[in-house]
Design a protein around this motif. Structure first.
Motif, mmCIF file in Angstrom:
data_model
loop_
_atom_site.group_PDB
_atom_site.id
_atom_site.type_symbol
_atom_site.label_atom_id
_atom_site.label_comp_id
_atom_site.label_asym_id
_atom_site.label_seq_id
_atom_site.Cartn_x
_atom_site.Cartn_y
_atom_site.Cartn_z
ATOM 1 N N VAL A 1 8.589 7.493 -9.771
ATOM 2 C CA VAL A 1 9.451 6.710 -10.406
ATOM 3 C C VAL A 1 8.872 5.319 -10.531
ATOM 4 O O VAL A 1 8.166 4.590 -9.783
ATOM 5 N N THR A 2 9.467 4.359 -11.593
ATOM 6 C CA THR A 2 8.993 3.304 -11.816
ATOM 7 C C THR A 2 10.458 2.421 -11.103
ATOM 8 O O THR A 2 11.461 2.813 -10.703
ATOM 9 N N MET A 3 10.119 0.990 -10.988
ATOM 10 C CA MET A 3 11.311 0.290 -10.370
ATOM 11 C C MET A 3 12.342 0.387 -11.384
ATOM 12 O O MET A 3 13.727 0.718 -10.996
ATOM 13 N N GLY A 4 12.372 0.129 -12.775
ATOM 14 C CA GLY A 4 13.537 0.462 -13.460
ATOM 15 C C GLY A 4 14.282 1.659 -13.315
ATOM 16 O O GLY A 4 15.644 1.757 -13.261
ATOM 17 N N THR B 1 8.181 -1.098 -3.870
ATOM 18 C CA THR B 1 8.432 -1.313 -2.403
ATOM 19 C C THR B 1 9.791 -1.314 -2.003
ATOM 20 O O THR B 1 10.683 -1.829 -3.129
ATOM 21 N N GLY B 2 10.054 -0.901 -0.728
ATOM 22 C CA GLY B 2 11.154 -1.152 -0.222
ATOM 23 C C GLY B 2 12.046 -2.522 -0.335
ATOM 24 O O GLY B 2 13.104 -2.804 -0.811
ATOM 25 N N GLU C 1 15.623 -6.367 -2.984
ATOM 26 C CA GLU C 1 16.016 -7.552 -3.949
ATOM 27 C C GLU C 1 16.747 -6.935 -5.242
ATOM 28 O O GLU C 1 17.618 -7.735 -5.664
ATOM 29 N N ARG C 2 16.221 -6.065 -5.900
ATOM 30 C CA ARG C 2 16.679 -5.665 -7.156
ATOM 31 C C ARG C 2 18.191 -4.972 -6.919
ATOM 32 O O ARG C 2 18.944 -5.373 -7.758
ATOM 33 N N LEU C 3 18.478 -4.465 -6.023
ATOM 34 C CA LEU C 3 19.692 -3.685 -5.671
ATOM 35 C C LEU C 3 20.737 -4.778 -5.396
ATOM 36 O O LEU C 3 21.912 -4.689 -5.559
#
Length: 199
Positions: free
Chosen positions: A14-17, A85-86, A91-93
């Motif tokens: 998966v990508t970050m998006g 990375t976790g 941070e995105r979440l």
């Protein structure tokens, strides 16, 4: 979801998006979901712990956290599209939580670390609803239930945090996403520095 098996551990390509989109779907859906962050150390640990390996492979999302996994995937002829990375996903979440009103709970770290990490997140994302900050002492399940978060970030260290989530997530009614985040609270709080990007 496309995935590859590395040393017996499933890793989702998966990508970050896509990982963020999956988290959105988890929060909107019924039931609880587990996100894990396989890296080379975690895959090696799973070689000697069948319970841990089974937990990783039953997770709802297993992000490719670790450049070594990208190298292994390339060697196996199934290249990963992106390293996720976790810490970056946390941070995105956190950002998505602030935008969407998700209630979050920070569990783990040494005493005081979750509190400092939460203050750092609230400075970056002022609308973030952090409903609990806890090092994980006795009674934690009851406190999480009382806080009724949508998302729980668990920083108890690899293996321990995944086993904790697998055991207790079914009891945390209302929690939609639980994610093991290792030492991310230390990075967020300033207690530890992340490696430079080129590493």
């Amino acid at each position: 979801m496309r995935s590859i098996t590395i040393l017996g551990v499933r890793v989702d390509n998966v990508t970050m998006g896509e990982a963020v989109a999956a988290a959105h779907a988890f929060v909107r859906s019924d039931g609880a979901h587990m996100i894990v962050t396989p890296n080379p150390e975690i895959c090696l640990a799973a070689q000697h712990d069948a319970e841990f390996r089974d937990i990783l492979n039953r997770a709802d999302l297993a992000i490719p956290d670790g450049f070594g996994l990208l190298l292994a995937a390339r060697f196996l002829g199934v290249p990963m599209r992106e390293r996720v990375t976790g810490t970056d996903l946390l941070e995105r979440l956190a950002e998505e939580s602030a935008k969407n009103g998700w209630k979050t709970y920070l569990l783990g770290g040494e005493p005081g670390i979750a509190e400092r990490a939460s203050r750092a997140l609230e400075r970056r994302f002022p609308n973030m609803l952090i409903v609990g900050r806890d090092a994980g002492e006795e009674g934690i399940v009851e406190r999480i239930r009382a806080a009724n978060p949508d998302v729980v970030f668990v920083a108890l260290g690899a293996v321990k945090q995944e086993k904790w989530i697998a055991e207790y997530l079914p009891q945390l009614h209302g929690v939609k996403v639980a994610m093991g985040v290792g030492g991310a609270f230390d990075f967020l709080s300033g207690e530890a520095m992340r490696a430079p990007l080129f590493l």
